[in-house]
Design an enzyme around this catalytic site. Sequence first.
Site, short mmCIF file in Angstrom:
data_model
loop_
_atom_site.label_atom_id
_atom_site.label_comp_id
_atom_site.label_asym_id
_atom_site.label_seq_id
_atom_site.Cartn_x
_atom_site.Cartn_y
_atom_site.Cartn_z
N GLY A 129 0.66 -1.18 -0.05
CA GLY A 129 0.11 0.05 -0.07
C GLY A 129 0.66 1.39 -0.07
CB SER A 130 3.88 2.18 1.61
OG SER A 130 3.54 2.27 2.77
CB SER A 175 7.58 2.12 5.36
OG SER A 175 6.91 1.17 6.26
CB SER A 178 4.10 0.42 9.51
OG SER A 178 4.98 -0.31 8.63
CB THR A 210 7.74 -2.29 5.40
OG1 THR A 210 6.16 -1.98 6.01
CG2 THR A 210 7.70 -3.28 4.37
NE ARG A 236 -6.38 -3.01 2.59
CZ ARG A 236 -6.09 -3.40 3.68
NH1 ARG A 236 -4.84 -3.39 4.33
NH2 ARG A 236 -6.99 -3.97 4.57
CD GLU A 270 -3.04 -5.19 0.88
OE1 GLU A 270 -2.93 -4.71 2.05
OE2 GLU A 270 -2.06 -4.65 -0.21
CG HIS A 312 3.25 -9.65 -28.16
ND1 HIS A 312 3.53 -9.57 -29.48
CD2 HIS A 312 2.79 -8.31 -27.66
CE1 HIS A 312 3.10 -8.44 -29.97
NE2 HIS A 312 2.81 -7.70 -29.06
CE LYS A 347 4.01 -5.94 6.56
NZ LYS A 347 3.54 -4.70 6.48
O1 PA5 Z 1 -1.86 -2.44 2.65
C1 PA5 Z 1 -1.18 -2.96 3.33
O2 PA5 Z 1 -1.60 -3.03 4.75
C2 PA5 Z 1 0.14 -3.81 2.95
O3 PA5 Z 1 0.21 -3.72 1.68
C3 PA5 Z 1 1.16 -2.74 3.47
O4 PA5 Z 1 1.23 -1.30 2.87
C4 PA5 Z 1 2.75 -3.40 3.23
O5 PA5 Z 1 2.61 -4.59 3.81
C5 PA5 Z 1 3.81 -2.29 3.73
O6 PA5 Z 1 3.58 -1.75 5.04
P1 PA5 Z 1 3.93 -0.43 5.10
O7 PA5 Z 1 2.89 0.31 3.97
O8 PA5 Z 1 3.53 -0.12 6.66
O9 PA5 Z 1 5.14 -0.15 4.99
#
Ligand code: PA5
Length: 338
Positions: free
Chosen positions: A47-48, A88, A90, A93, A140, A221, A237, A331
């Site tokens: 999501g980041s 990131s 959080s 990651t 996300r 997700e 292709h 994780k």
């Molecule tokens: O949407 C989510 O929770 C995940 O795809 C996270 O974005 C991913 O695991 C990476 O974590 P972060 O965005 O905290 O770096």
Amino acid sequence: MERGEAEAKMLEFIKKLPDEIREALDFDVPAFDFSEIAHVVFAGMGGSAISGDLAKLHLSEVPIPMESVRDYTLPPYVSEKTLVFVSSYSGNTEEALAAYGDARERGAKLVAVTSDGKLAEMAERDGVPLVRIPGGLPPRTALGWLFVPLVKVFEVSGMVQGKLVELERVADYLTELRDEFSTPDSPPFELASRLYLRLPLIYTSRRLAPVGFRWKAQINENAKAFAHVAELPELDHNEITGIKNPPERVEEMWAVFLVDADDHPRIKLRVKHTQELIRDSVLGTEVLESKGETPIERAFYLVYFGDFVSFYLAKFYFEDPIAIPRIDELKKRLANEQ
Ligand code: PA5
């Protein structure tokens, strides 16, 4: 959290995207002397990471090579002439933290975008410019906060002009769309009901690939559902021939072509013919055309549409759209094995 509550919260978070874009336009970001920068890397995961893909799309006229890196290590060209954004949400990651370390070792210019965690700690310790964004959301759903600062760095550095004004308009446009998209029987609801119990294939042009990837990731997700993504012209292709076997599975597929007015004329033609050629093998195909005035408005129209599709699919599958237990567990397991 009980599922109904998670559903209500996720809807609120998805609806918030235009507000996040507006808020992020006011975030403080560092400026750089781009005469010293030969390449740009956007490092991050999940999501980041999508924020970097969308920034590249919005900054497509900047004549500097840009790459998104979803990995522990950075490409060999990264040096003191590279600007590396490490995003990131959080801040914890492990791939993003490793990429940060790699960038530091190679003397790259760095910007950290995070709400907290080790990334914030390391950036503060190292005197690396830190864009600290609000915390508390599933990563996300923090797309607006993660994406806008990347673009803003280019604008305050004088590399582009008018890109932030365009984002203000994106925010206004999404605000207009959000009530419509939030109602059952809306176009995203209808599309989600066609994708329910089927295997979604999401097809885009190469330029819109970040949007296709966002659809896939959101369906994965939020709805805990399978989705596949591929790009035109490449899929013509190879994949076009593979959409045949095993027939019992292929017959459950539903192909959605995400198209845009700016797609190359030959891509438009390919969408038409590809659809015709696979139609008899899959359960259904459809074209979803972007709407909006500018390219970035149209890209975000599709992103927003897909976010709502994933929300409705989660509802149909009775899934909690917030919880991502397998990602959390993975994780945790990796953190225990240093
Ligand atoms: O949407 C989510 O929770 C995940 O795809 C996270 O974005 C991913 O695991 C990476 O974590 P972060 O965005 O905290 O770096």
